[in-house]
Motif scaffolding. Structure first.
Motif, short mmCIF file in Angstrom:
data_model
loop_
_atom_site.label_atom_id
_atom_site.label_comp_id
_atom_site.label_asym_id
_atom_site.label_seq_id
_atom_site.Cartn_x
_atom_site.Cartn_y
_atom_site.Cartn_z
N VAL A 1 54.89 -8.46 -25.13
CA VAL A 1 53.80 -7.75 -24.72
C VAL A 1 53.03 -7.08 -25.94
CG1 VAL A 1 52.84 -5.50 -23.63
CG2 VAL A 1 54.41 -7.20 -22.23
N THR A 2 53.84 -6.71 -26.69
CA THR A 2 53.62 -5.96 -28.20
C THR A 2 52.94 -7.31 -28.93
OG1 THR A 2 55.47 -4.61 -27.86
CG2 THR A 2 54.56 -4.91 -30.14
N GLU A 3 53.53 -8.38 -29.03
CA GLU A 3 53.11 -9.52 -29.79
C GLU A 3 51.57 -10.01 -29.42
OE1 GLU A 3 54.18 -14.30 -30.63
OE2 GLU A 3 55.73 -12.83 -29.57
N CYS A 4 51.43 -9.66 -28.30
CA CYS A 4 50.14 -9.93 -27.55
C CYS A 4 49.21 -8.69 -28.08
CB CYS A 4 49.90 -10.08 -26.12
SG CYS A 4 50.67 -11.59 -26.03
N GLY A 5 49.33 -7.72 -28.85
CA GLY A 5 48.61 -6.67 -28.86
C GLY A 5 48.48 -5.57 -27.94
N LEU A 6 49.23 -5.59 -26.86
CA LEU A 6 49.27 -4.97 -25.64
C LEU A 6 50.03 -3.89 -25.60
CD1 LEU A 6 48.95 -7.58 -22.94
CD2 LEU A 6 46.95 -6.33 -23.80
N SER A 7 49.61 -2.55 -25.17
CA SER A 7 50.45 -1.26 -25.13
C SER A 7 51.74 -1.70 -23.94
CB SER A 7 49.68 -0.24 -24.53
OG SER A 7 50.57 0.90 -24.20
N LEU A 8 52.83 -0.93 -24.48
CA LEU A 8 53.89 -1.16 -23.59
C LEU A 8 53.58 -0.47 -22.13
CD1 LEU A 8 57.11 -0.67 -25.90
CD2 LEU A 8 56.06 -2.84 -24.97
N SER A 9 52.63 0.50 -22.09
CA SER A 9 52.46 1.24 -20.86
C SER A 9 51.22 0.80 -20.02
CB SER A 9 52.07 2.79 -21.35
OG SER A 9 50.94 2.82 -22.16
N VAL A 10 50.84 -0.36 -20.59
CA VAL A 10 49.81 -1.08 -19.86
C VAL A 10 50.12 -1.52 -18.55
CG1 VAL A 10 50.10 -3.53 -20.63
CG2 VAL A 10 47.65 -2.73 -20.19
N ARG A 11 49.31 -1.58 -17.63
CA ARG A 11 49.63 -2.16 -16.15
C ARG A 11 48.86 -3.63 -16.07
NH1 ARG A 11 48.64 3.05 -12.04
NH2 ARG A 11 50.39 4.50 -12.91
N GLY A 12 49.41 -4.26 -15.19
CA GLY A 12 48.78 -5.75 -15.10
C GLY A 12 47.56 -5.60 -14.69
N GLU A 13 47.00 -4.75 -13.91
CA GLU A 13 45.44 -4.74 -13.49
C GLU A 13 44.33 -4.59 -14.91
OE1 GLU A 13 44.71 -0.07 -12.20
OE2 GLU A 13 45.47 -1.43 -10.65
N GLN A 14 45.03 -4.24 -15.87
CA GLN A 14 44.18 -4.08 -16.95
C GLN A 14 44.09 -5.31 -17.74
OE1 GLN A 14 46.79 -0.16 -17.69
NE2 GLN A 14 44.66 0.19 -18.95
N LEU A 15 44.56 -6.10 -17.52
CA LEU A 15 44.84 -7.62 -18.14
C LEU A 15 43.70 -8.56 -17.91
CD1 LEU A 15 47.51 -6.41 -19.08
CD2 LEU A 15 48.27 -8.87 -19.18
N THR A 16 42.95 -9.24 -18.65
CA THR A 16 41.90 -10.40 -18.40
C THR A 16 42.72 -11.56 -18.22
OG1 THR A 16 41.59 -10.55 -20.87
CG2 THR A 16 40.23 -8.77 -19.71
N LEU A 17 42.07 -12.52 -17.99
CA LEU A 17 42.56 -13.86 -18.06
C LEU A 17 42.98 -14.28 -19.40
CD1 LEU A 17 39.86 -15.77 -15.88
CD2 LEU A 17 42.52 -15.39 -15.17
#
Length: 286
Positions: free
Chosen positions: A255-271
């Protein structure tokens, strides 16, 4: 015969001894403008073969028949077959197929019935089968577009922007293969009997290629579904439950490698986010 006139419908159904079935989600349109608008939205033309699901007494079928090269309507309720035989008698390009759409080989059906025509779908779908039917239609690649009348709340979810709280794993699945658009709403009083909710029409057009490039499609979809497994939890916690072969530390690192926050929820992700994340996770097992 006006197939949307209240008195005509009552007389027609009375002649055939028909009774509405709640279990089949039967709601017949009683405003002729609605089936006209749905058929127009489908963009059916003489070069198209249209698959319709659940024609009821046939108001949308009739509109499609006036536009398309051929219309094949699948009807589960056998008590409607004599009704349709009467209402569709003047349309030689309409064929009624008795059966359960979930049990039919739709690719084989389209190949047999729509030779030389472009297969599309247009239907007033029963609310209780919306998701499984749409999934099956999307997974039948011969259908170039899908125009359906469904529950408004479902329509909004399916057409929600990626990364918004309205969407879900099925919304992303649909948008992976199709371009989706919410067209217009249909009030409950336009039906007999009136449903408890407002409806809406959406149109889905098949993409020439999927919205994003993925290395392992099966794992990509597994990650996507897993991200919504525990919707109120973080992406890391949800994937930790869904992907037992990965440690929580591996998931956090991806998740970190993808530049995403560890607190992010699945609904906030795009394809695109899910494409990168699934690739990062797979790389950790290679």
């Amino acid at each position: 015969m006006n197939l949307c006139d209240y008195d005509s419908i009552r007389a027609l159904l009375g002649r055939h001894g028909f009774h509405f079935s709640k279990s089949m989600g039967q709601n017949f349109l009683i405003d002729p403008q609605v089936p006209y608008d749905i058929a127009a939205a489908s963009r059916a033309g003489r070069t198209c073969g249209v698959l319709e699901i659940g024609p009821g007494i046939g108001p949308l079928t009739a509109e499609l028949a006036q536009r398309a090269g051929k219309v094949v309507s699948v009807e589960l309720d056998r008590s409607l077959l004599p009704v349709l035989a009467e209402t569709m008698a003047s349309y030689p390009n309409v064929e009624i197929v008795p059966g359960d759409v979930m049990k039919l080989d739709l690719n084989a059906l389209a190949t047999e019935k729509f030779q030389g025509l472009t297969p599309i779908v247009c239907a007033n779908l029963p609310y209780n089968i919306t998701t499984p039917v749409l999934e099956k239609l999307v997974e039948t690649p011969c259908f170039q577009s899908i125009t359906v009348l469904i529950q408004r709340e479902v329509a909004r979810r399916l057409c929600a922007a990626q990364g918004s709280s309205e969407g879900g794993s099925f919304s992303l699945f649909l948008q992976y293969y199709m371009e989706t658009e919410l067209l217009f709403e249909v009030p409950r009083e336009k039906f007999l009997p009136a449903p408890k909710v407002t409806s809406a029409v959406i149109r889905c057009v098949r993409r020439e290629k999927p919205a994003v490039s993925v290395g392992n499609e099966a794992f990509f979809f597994r990650c996507m579904r897993g991200a919504f497994l525990l919707r109120r939890k973080t992406l890391v916690n949800s994937l930790s439950s869904a992907l037992a072969e990965y440690s929580k530390e591996d998931i956090q690192a991806a998740v970190t490698e993808c530049g995403l926050s560890l607190s992010v929820r699945g609904e906030q992700l795009t394809l695109e986010d899910f494409s990168r994340l699934s690739s990062c996770l797979l790389a950790r097992k290679s």
